[in-house]
Motif scaffolding. Structure first.
Motif: not given
Ligand code: MG
Ligand code: ADP
Length: 614
Positions: A405, A526-527
């Motif tokens: 991240s 992100d995810e």
């Molecule tokens: Mg992360």
């Protein structure tokens, strides 16, 4: 129970602080001056009225050695009515002005604070709890505005009243006036002493009160967690002790007030009694008229009101000072990510972008010797290098806390490298405006954020001038239309606060459509699929491949099935790139990726077999 204890702010009255706050309310300076003038007029009337009565008593009413008369009565009545009218008008006007200033100042400060919040970077929101910011924006600004509007009014009235009454008394009978004024210093000291303590007690009440609100908030929001952790009893105990503190401080505040008021009244009565006694004797021997005595007693009785008022104003301002300081801290926060003046000159700021000067973004991204740390001494990335060509799809995999991240947050310029540079299209991104980059970025997070409104509003949020057709096309592209049309009002279905009426998967599809509508050159996921079920994931999977074609994209995914098709996969660990290559290359290497993949693959197979057996 999480408590965000604030530092205790300055206790001393600080003029410079209030000057600074007033500077933020400069649109209302004219009104404030007008308010002070109107208050002076009101106080002036308060002082003149007893003199009118003096005149009436000593002139019209028959007394020892003088007959009563009606001569001049017409003029007197006219003057009296005129004065009365003046005062009524003044009262009306100051109520209007006070209200206007309160509302206006509140609005102005909130607007400036809100603007500040829009300017501040991501990292600021890491440090500041939402509740803290909320109360800065609501109760603190409200309190400030109230204080500025109404305290100044009391102050102006109190000061003018005090001075005018003193002068008048001195003129009427300076000896008696001086004696009455002897009461002022002790009264001022006593008032100050009590106001300080009353204030402190109220401050404690407020502090406990905000803790109680916090406890309510957490108790309600976390009800499920509380129950599963069997924390009810503990929570109840904490709550009881808080309410007990609250009761103690409240009682203290009330008792102090209960002692203070009688003392002021007693001192006032003493002075009045003395004036009556002295004045009465003087009247008897003919040294003073009845009218003057009446005026004198009137002033003596009224004299203590402004003193109490002024003490009260200072106490009030001192207590609002904490709010003032907190709001000022917010207003004066310097964002740690700023565009240089040259950049602003060329490309405009967040509120006035000069889009015509913006170069088109191609999508080459390069990390050159990038170091980064959130906290001093805890390097997350060091000497990180990566070169991505426009249109490439890059997947980042690796354990939690590896720095994935962080890498994408740096690309988005939510944070900036502490050393080295990040180049977009071959130019350090600090040489372009933040808005330029962020206008070209699509960012989909693990927890999709929707806003209250319809589905259509939420998709259109990305580009307000998009037509309905474009909105629907975006939804179709990401395979969201089928579920949207199944809802009773289709695109016009209300999503509820924060999208609470939709499932996470549905919210995620909408946020994809939204990101797509903006047509960004760089896409960051992100995810984005971590919190949806496998079926929705497959739908999203399809959506992703459509959305990403032709754009530079960075995908962080937990499920490796999502990243197989990426042009390059980076295995990140401890802030470094451990392996890099295509899915096939990495499998052949039989390294970290191979291990991750086979583990997950076996797990999935096992789950599938178990699922079929059921
Ligand atoms: Mg992360
Ligand atoms: N806002 C933050 N403030 C301080 N430290 C942070 C912050 N975000 C992440 N970190 C730390 O940086 C490291 C990398 O985190 P992150 O990039 O979120 O990892 P990943 O996304 O791979 O799970 C971790 O040690 C994490 O604790």
């Amino acid at each position: 129970m999480q408590q965000f204890d604030e530092k205790d702010y300055t206790q001393k009255f600080s003029l410079s602080l209030w000057k600074k706050i007033l500077r933020y309310a400069k649109e209302y300076h004219g009104d404030l001056v007008r308010l002070a003038c109107v208050m002076a007029v009101t106080a002036g009337c308060d002082v003149v009225f007893p003199l009118m009565t003096t005149y009436a008593i000593d002139h019209f009413i028959p007394a020892l050695g003088r007959p009563g008369t009606m001569e001049g009565m017409g003029g007197f009545v006219a003057a009296y009515l005129g004065l009365l009218l003046l005062q009524v008008a003044a009262i009306f006007y100051f109520l209007y002005l006070g209200g206007k200033i309160e509302v206006g100042v509140c609005y102005t400060i909130r607007r400036q604070a809100f603007r500040k919040l829009q300017e501040l970077p991501f990292s600021y929101y890491d440090r500041m709890p939402v509740g803290y910011l909320m109360s800065r924006m609501t109760s603190d600004t409200q309190r400030l505005a109230e204080t500025i509007g109404w305290s100044l009014l009391d102050l102006a009235w109190g000061v003018v009243m005090l001075i005018a009454a003193s002068v008048t008394m001195l003129v009427l009978n300076w000896k008696m006036a001086l004696i009455v004024m002897l009461v002022v210093p002790p009264l001022a000291v006593i008032s100050w002493w009590f106001q300080q303590r009353i204030l402190k007690a109220y401050r404690a009440v407020r502090k406990t009160n905000s803790k109680i609100t916090g406890a309510f908030n957490e108790g309600i929001m976390g009800a499920k967690t509380t129950k599963t952790l069997v924390r009810e009893e503990m929570n109840m105990e904490e709550f009881t002790s808080l309410t007990h503190d609250m009761k103690k401080s409240s009682v203290r505040a009330a008792s102090l007030s209960a002692v203070y008021l009688p003392i002021v009244v007693a001192l006032g009565s003493l002075a009045t009694a003395y004036a009556l006694w002295q004045g009465g004797s003087a009247v008897l021997v003919g040294g003073m008229t009845l009218g003057v005595l009446q005026a004198f007693i009137n002033y003596t009785v009224q004299f203590f009101e402004p003193i109490r008022n002024i003490a009260n104003v200072f106490a009030e301002m001192q207590s609002a000072q904490a709010a003032a300081e907190r709001v000022l801290t917010l207003l004066e926060t310097e964002p740690d990510i700023v565009d240089t003046p040259e950049v602003e000159e060329a490309f405009g700021d967040n509120f006035h972008p000069k889009r015509e000067n913006w170069p088109a973004l191609q999508g080459d991204v390069e990390f050159c010797h990038v170091d980064f740390q959130y906290k001093e001494g805890e390097k997350v990335l060091s000497d990180f290098n990566l070169k991505v060509k426009a249109g490439e799809t890059i997947a980042l995999v690796g354990p939690t806390g590896a720095g994935k991240s962080t890498v994408v947050n740096l690309i988005c310029r939510f944070y900036e490298p502490t050393a080295g540079e990040i180049k977009i299209d071959g130019v350090n991104y600090k040489e372009r405006s933040q808005l330029w980059l962020q206008s070209n970025l699509g960012y989909v997070l693990q927890e999709p954020r929707l806003f209250s409104g319809t589905i259509r509003d939420n998709i259109r949020y990305a580009r307000l001038d998009a037509t309905d057709e474009e909105v629907e096309q975006a939804a179709r592209m990401v395979n969201a239309e089928s579920f949207i049309l199944r809802m009773d009002k289709g695109y016009d279905t209300d999503v509820g606060e924060g999208g609470s009426r939709l499932s996470t998967g549905e919210k995620q599809l909408i946020s994809f459509a939204r990101a797509l509508l903006a047509d960004p050159r760089i896409f960051v996921l992100d995810e984005a699929t971590s919190s949806v079920d496998t079926q929705t994931e497959q739908i999203i999977q399809h959506a992703i491949s459509k959305v990403l074609t032709g754009r530079t994209s960075f995908i962080i995914a937990h499920r490796l099935s999502t990243v197989r098709t990426a042009d390059r996969i980076l295995v990140i660990d401890g802030g470094r790139i451990k392996e890099m290559g295509t899915h096939q290359e990495l499998l052949r290497r039989k390294g970290a990726y191979y291990n991750l993949y086979t583990n997950q693959f076996q797990e999935e197979q096992a789950m599938e077999i178990l699922g079929k057996a059921e």
